[in-house]
Write a protein that holds these residues in place. Structure first.
Motif, PDB file in Angstrom:
ATOM      1  N   GLU A   1       5.304   6.047   4.371  1.00 56.35           N
ATOM      2  CA  GLU A   1       5.199   6.990   5.472  1.00 56.35           C
ATOM      3  C   GLU A   1       6.152   6.443   6.519  1.00 56.35           C
ATOM      4  O   GLU A   1       6.777   7.152   7.360  1.00 56.35           O
ATOM      5  CB  GLU A   1       3.854   7.224   5.795  1.00 56.35           C
ATOM      6  CG  GLU A   1       2.881   7.862   4.941  1.00 56.35           C
ATOM      7  CD  GLU A   1       1.398   7.803   5.323  1.00 56.35           C
ATOM      8  OE1 GLU A   1       1.155   7.330   6.478  1.00 56.35           O
ATOM      9  OE2 GLU A   1       0.702   8.595   4.612  1.00 56.35           O
ATOM     10  N   ARG A   2       6.451   5.058   6.516  1.00 57.16           N
ATOM     11  CA  ARG A   2       7.158   4.583   7.653  1.00 57.16           C
ATOM     12  C   ARG A   2       8.488   4.027   7.153  1.00 57.16           C
ATOM     13  O   ARG A   2       9.274   3.326   7.931  1.00 57.16           O
ATOM     14  CB  ARG A   2       6.348   3.081   7.754  1.00 57.16           C
ATOM     15  CG  ARG A   2       5.012   3.411   8.514  1.00 57.16           C
ATOM     16  CD  ARG A   2       4.563   2.063   8.806  1.00 57.16           C
ATOM     17  NE  ARG A   2       3.947   1.022   7.739  1.00 57.16           N
ATOM     18  CZ  ARG A   2       3.103   1.212   6.913  1.00 57.16           C
ATOM     19  NH1 ARG A   2       2.208   1.956   7.182  1.00 57.16           N
ATOM     20  NH2 ARG A   2       2.820   0.127   6.063  1.00 57.16           N
TER      21      ARG A   2
ATOM     22  N   THR B   1       0.719   3.775   1.682  1.00 54.66           N
ATOM     23  CA  THR B   1       0.769   4.566   2.811  1.00 54.66           C
ATOM     24  C   THR B   1       2.108   3.831   3.541  1.00 54.66           C
ATOM     25  O   THR B   1       2.640   4.387   4.370  1.00 54.66           O
ATOM     26  CB  THR B   1      -0.292   4.361   3.825  1.00 54.66           C
ATOM     27  OG1 THR B   1      -0.631   2.923   4.155  1.00 54.66           O
ATOM     28  CG2 THR B   1      -1.479   4.983   3.465  1.00 54.66           C
ATOM     29  N   SER B   2       2.702   2.540   3.096  1.00 56.59           N
ATOM     30  CA  SER B   2       4.038   2.189   3.674  1.00 56.59           C
ATOM     31  C   SER B   2       5.074   3.076   3.595  1.00 56.59           C
ATOM     32  O   SER B   2       6.105   2.795   4.138  1.00 56.59           O
ATOM     33  CB  SER B   2       4.233   0.837   2.962  1.00 56.59           C
ATOM     34  OG  SER B   2       4.235   0.599   1.613  1.00 56.59           O
TER      35      SER B   2
ATOM     36  N   GLU C   1      -4.138   2.157  -5.310  1.00 53.73           N
ATOM     37  CA  GLU C   1      -3.229   2.794  -4.433  1.00 53.73           C
ATOM     38  C   GLU C   1      -1.910   2.090  -3.857  1.00 53.73           C
ATOM     39  O   GLU C   1      -1.752   2.003  -2.592  1.00 53.73           O
ATOM     40  CB  GLU C   1      -4.247   3.446  -2.874  1.00 53.73           C
ATOM     41  CG  GLU C   1      -4.914   4.611  -3.201  1.00 53.73           C
ATOM     42  CD  GLU C   1      -3.872   5.808  -3.631  1.00 53.73           C
ATOM     43  OE1 GLU C   1      -3.003   5.906  -2.780  1.00 53.73           O
ATOM     44  OE2 GLU C   1      -4.033   6.364  -4.424  1.00 53.73           O
ATOM     45  N   ARG C   2      -1.769   1.029  -4.527  1.00 53.24           N
ATOM     46  CA  ARG C   2      -0.577   0.123  -4.257  1.00 53.24           C
ATOM     47  C   ARG C   2       0.689   0.710  -4.920  1.00 53.24           C
ATOM     48  O   ARG C   2       0.567   1.218  -6.198  1.00 53.24           O
ATOM     49  CB  ARG C   2      -0.869  -1.217  -4.507  1.00 53.24           C
ATOM     50  CG  ARG C   2      -1.946  -1.643  -3.917  1.00 53.24           C
ATOM     51  CD  ARG C   2      -1.518  -3.093  -3.671  1.00 53.24           C
ATOM     52  NE  ARG C   2      -2.596  -3.714  -2.674  1.00 53.24           N
ATOM     53  CZ  ARG C   2      -2.423  -3.990  -1.097  1.00 53.24           C
ATOM     54  NH1 ARG C   2      -1.506  -3.408  -0.788  1.00 53.24           N
ATOM     55  NH2 ARG C   2      -3.299  -4.381  -0.425  1.00 53.24           N
TER      56      ARG C   2
ATOM     57  N   ASP D   1       1.026  -1.145  -0.112  1.00 52.84           N
ATOM     58  CA  ASP D   1      -0.074   0.020  -0.081  1.00 52.84           C
ATOM     59  C   ASP D   1       0.768   1.131  -0.041  1.00 52.84           C
ATOM     60  O   ASP D   1       2.043   1.315   0.707  1.00 52.84           O
ATOM     61  CB  ASP D   1      -0.762  -0.047   1.117  1.00 52.84           C
ATOM     62  CG  ASP D   1      -1.958   0.952   1.178  1.00 52.84           C
ATOM     63  OD1 ASP D   1      -2.013   2.245   1.879  1.00 52.84           O
ATOM     64  OD2 ASP D   1      -2.830   0.831   0.347  1.00 52.84           O
TER      65      ASP D   1
END
Length: 97
Positions: free
Chosen positions: A55-56, A52-53, A89-90, A50
């Motif tokens: 962000e980490r 959002t990964s 979103e991937r 995803d």
């Protein structure tokens, strides 16, 4: 009736004899080592995850995140890592530029 059945059989045989479409060459989602001018190879594990990964992950380089239908500048920067995000979103691929 026999003519119709004969035509149907011929059509079925013709469908079986066609060659399958040529397979497309697989696209590598991460740049090859020789083309990895931006150091993207260590982040290859993010492909398929995803968006959002991102962000980490601490990335101390120039980064650009692109999505479908998002305009981008034509400036090519070989040291920049591009994360290409799909409509789902991937992360689809990582490129340099």
């Amino acid at each position: 009736m026999r003519i119709g059945a004969s035509i149907l059989c011929l059509c079925a045989l013709a469908a079986c004899s066609t060659r399958p479409p040529a397979a497309l060459a697989p696209v590598d989602p991460v740049p090859a080592p020789a083309a990895d001018t931006c150091g993207a190879a260590p982040y290859g594990y993010l492909v398929g995850q995803d968006a959002t990964s991102l962000e980490r992950v601490l990335i101390l380089r120039q980064v650009r995140v692109t999505r479908p239908n998002t305009p981008t500048a034509d400036a090519l920067r070989p040291v920049r890592i591009n994360f290409n995000i799909g409509a789902d979103e991937r992360i689809r691929s990582i490129t340099c530029g």
